[in-house]
Write a protein that holds these residues in place. Structure first.
Motif, PDB file in Angstrom:
ATOM      1  N   VAL A 130     -24.570  -4.184 105.253  1.00 43.34           N
ATOM      2  CA  VAL A 130     -24.089  -3.596 103.995  1.00 43.34           C
ATOM      3  C   VAL A 130     -24.175  -2.075 103.990  1.00 43.34           C
ATOM      4  CG1 VAL A 130     -26.183  -3.520 102.545  1.00 43.34           C
ATOM      5  CG2 VAL A 130     -23.986  -4.158 101.527  1.00 43.34           C
ATOM      6  N   VAL A 131     -23.203  -1.449 103.314  1.00 40.67           N
ATOM      7  CA  VAL A 131     -23.211  -0.011 103.046  1.00 40.67           C
ATOM      8  C   VAL A 131     -22.943   0.129 101.549  1.00 40.67           C
ATOM      9  CG1 VAL A 131     -22.170   2.229 103.578  1.00 40.67           C
ATOM     10  CG2 VAL A 131     -22.111   0.398 105.286  1.00 40.67           C
ATOM     11  N   LEU A 132     -23.896   0.689 100.803  1.00 41.20           N
ATOM     12  CA  LEU A 132     -23.698   0.807  99.354  1.00 41.20           C
ATOM     13  C   LEU A 132     -22.922   2.088  99.035  1.00 41.20           C
ATOM     14  CD1 LEU A 132     -27.234  -0.297  98.092  1.00 41.20           C
ATOM     15  CD2 LEU A 132     -25.174  -1.701  98.405  1.00 41.20           C
ATOM     16  N   PHE A 133     -22.115   2.038  97.979  1.00 44.81           N
ATOM     17  CA  PHE A 133     -21.366   3.235  97.569  1.00 44.81           C
ATOM     18  C   PHE A 133     -21.419   3.370  96.048  1.00 44.81           C
ATOM     19  CE2 PHE A 133     -18.210  -0.188  97.488  1.00 44.81           C
ATOM     20  CZ  PHE A 133     -17.608   0.018  96.255  1.00 44.81           C
ATOM     21  N   THR A 143     -24.311  -0.143  91.910  1.00 43.19           N
ATOM     22  CA  THR A 143     -24.721  -0.658  90.594  1.00 43.19           C
ATOM     23  C   THR A 143     -24.667  -2.188  90.579  1.00 43.19           C
ATOM     24  OG1 THR A 143     -23.646   1.287  89.674  1.00 43.19           O
ATOM     25  CG2 THR A 143     -24.265  -0.423  88.121  1.00 43.19           C
ATOM     26  N   GLU A 144     -23.621  -2.705  91.219  1.00 44.54           N
ATOM     27  CA  GLU A 144     -23.421  -4.155  91.274  1.00 44.54           C
ATOM     28  C   GLU A 144     -24.506  -4.808  92.143  1.00 44.54           C
ATOM     29  OE1 GLU A 144     -21.214  -5.458  89.437  1.00 44.54           O
ATOM     30  OE2 GLU A 144     -20.719  -7.423  90.255  1.00 44.54           O
ATOM     31  N   TRP A 145     -24.799  -4.192  93.247  1.00 40.53           N
ATOM     32  CA  TRP A 145     -25.847  -4.678  94.161  1.00 40.53           C
ATOM     33  C   TRP A 145     -27.173  -4.766  93.407  1.00 40.53           C
ATOM     34  CZ3 TRP A 145     -25.908  -6.335  99.251  1.00 40.53           C
ATOM     35  CH2 TRP A 145     -27.130  -6.331  99.921  1.00 40.53           C
ATOM     36  N   ASP A 146     -27.515  -3.671  92.698  1.00 36.46           N
ATOM     37  CA  ASP A 146     -28.789  -3.632  91.971  1.00 36.46           C
ATOM     38  C   ASP A 146     -28.831  -4.693  90.880  1.00 36.46           C
ATOM     39  OD1 ASP A 146     -29.555  -1.574  93.580  1.00 36.46           O
ATOM     40  OD2 ASP A 146     -29.171   0.020  92.111  1.00 36.46           O
ATOM     41  N   PHE A 147     -27.687  -4.899  90.204  1.00 33.95           N
ATOM     42  CA  PHE A 147     -27.645  -5.896  89.125  1.00 33.95           C
ATOM     43  C   PHE A 147     -27.935  -7.304  89.659  1.00 33.95           C
ATOM     44  CE2 PHE A 147     -25.070  -9.112  86.845  1.00 33.95           C
ATOM     45  CZ  PHE A 147     -25.744  -9.100  85.636  1.00 33.95           C
ATOM     46  N   TRP A 148     -27.237  -7.713  90.681  1.00 34.83           N
ATOM     47  CA  TRP A 148     -27.392  -9.096  91.174  1.00 34.83           C
ATOM     48  C   TRP A 148     -28.714  -9.316  91.897  1.00 34.83           C
ATOM     49  CZ3 TRP A 148     -24.404 -12.511  88.999  1.00 34.83           C
ATOM     50  CH2 TRP A 148     -23.120 -12.160  88.594  1.00 34.83           C
TER      51      TRP A 148
END
Ligand SMILES: [Zn+2]
Length: 310
Positions: free
Chosen positions: A198-201, A162-167
């Motif tokens: 990166v690995v998203l979780f 969620t944080e990745w998508d936001f920034w």
């Protein structure tokens, strides 16, 4: 990237002269503290400290109210100088760092992690995983070193989706106040640099063995805390990141809107439910900006809470 960093520094200097205040650098060795969780060892490592004007931290609390509260609690009414505590977790196989510190381009008082790691005898190449709580500069910007290279070349970089998508969203810059636009630009270029590792979780997931991601939104949309389980031996510990940022205000007045939260209402809601859980479970926490190297517990105190270092 070089131009970007220069730009960032200029913008930070423009934020009320935050970086121009003379600073005390804490003793790096004294700033490290360890505890065991079953067979794992958790060590806190100092990245230095921040210097933040009170007006920036609580823009929506009436000035008189905040000054009176700070004076009653023997806190500086002008500015706060919160420590920055990173968490290192070693289990014999993995060497895991929670957050990457501020790096060389945020504030002169922060970004001390390379020296602290060296003093602790931990080579950057031996870090196997970096797990991020969120994308603010004091947690993220240190992922890139002086040479604009990833500071932990062998590590998997675990970032909340969620944080990745936001920034990374195109409209994030326009959602930020002018004073925060540097945060958006700075985050985007660090995340770009991280892409190959990166690995998203997602919240609720086990990020690595025994480390559970807990959604704690508000400070930022994808802010995440982590429960480190001892796998049957030893009590769990929670790395709370910036869900609780100040050992007095966040605990005594969790409902006060915080200027450092992207969504102040959601930040307050998260604080209250987190404090309730932590006091109930008597769980040890590591707070990124809390005193005592961040280590302590949450205790109930009438209708509110207190931070019990230890
Ligand atoms: Zn922070």
């Amino acid at each position: 990237m070089k131009n970007q960093n220069n730009f960032s520094r200029r913008k930070v200097l423009a934020l009320g002269g935050m970086a121009a205040i003379p600073l005390l650098v804490p003793d790096l060795c004294a700033a490290a503290q360890s505890l065991n969780i079953g067979t794992k060892t958790l060590t806190t490592l100092s990245d230095g400290n921040l210097v933040l004007p009170v007006s920036f931290l609580f823009p929506d609390v009436p000035a008189k109210k905040i000054s009176k509260f700070l004076a009653e609690n023997k806190m500086n009414p002008e500015r706060l100088e919160p420590p920055c505590n990173l968490t290192l977790l070693r289990d014999g196989k993995r060497t895991i760092l929670f957050d990457a510190g501020a790096g060389p381009n945020f504030m002169p008082s922060a970004g001390k992690l390379p020296e602290t790691l060296e003093a602790a005898g931990v080579a950057p190449e031996t870090i196997t995983d970096v797990i991020f709580t969120h994308g603010h500069p004091d947690h993220l910007w240190g992922i890139v070193d002086d040479f604009d290279e990833i500071a932990f070349p062998q590590a998997k970089l675990h970032f909340p989706r969620t944080e990745w998508d936001f920034w990374r969203a195109d409209d994030t810059l326009s959602k930020m106040s002018e004073a925060r636009q540097t945060f958006a630009i700075g985050a985007k270029n660090r995340l770009d640099a991280m892409e190959a590792q990166v690995v998203l979780f997602d919240a609720g997931q086990e990020v690595v063995s025994g480390v559970e991601a807990v959604a704690t939104p508000g400070h930022t949309p994808g802010h995440t805390a982590f429960v480190i389980h001892g796998n049957g031996a030893g009590d769990p510990v929670m790395v709370v990141g910036d869900a609780l940022t100040n050992h007095i205000v966040s605990f005594q007045r969790p409902d006060w809107p915080s200027g450092s939260d992207q969504d102040a209402e959601m930040g307050a809601k998260t604080r209250k439910s987190l404090l309730d859980r932590l006091a109930g479970e008597k769980m040890t926490i590591v707070g990124f900006h809390l005193p005592n190297n961040g280590l302590g517990r949450v205790e109930r105190n009438g209708n509110a809470y207190r931070f019990a270092p230890g």
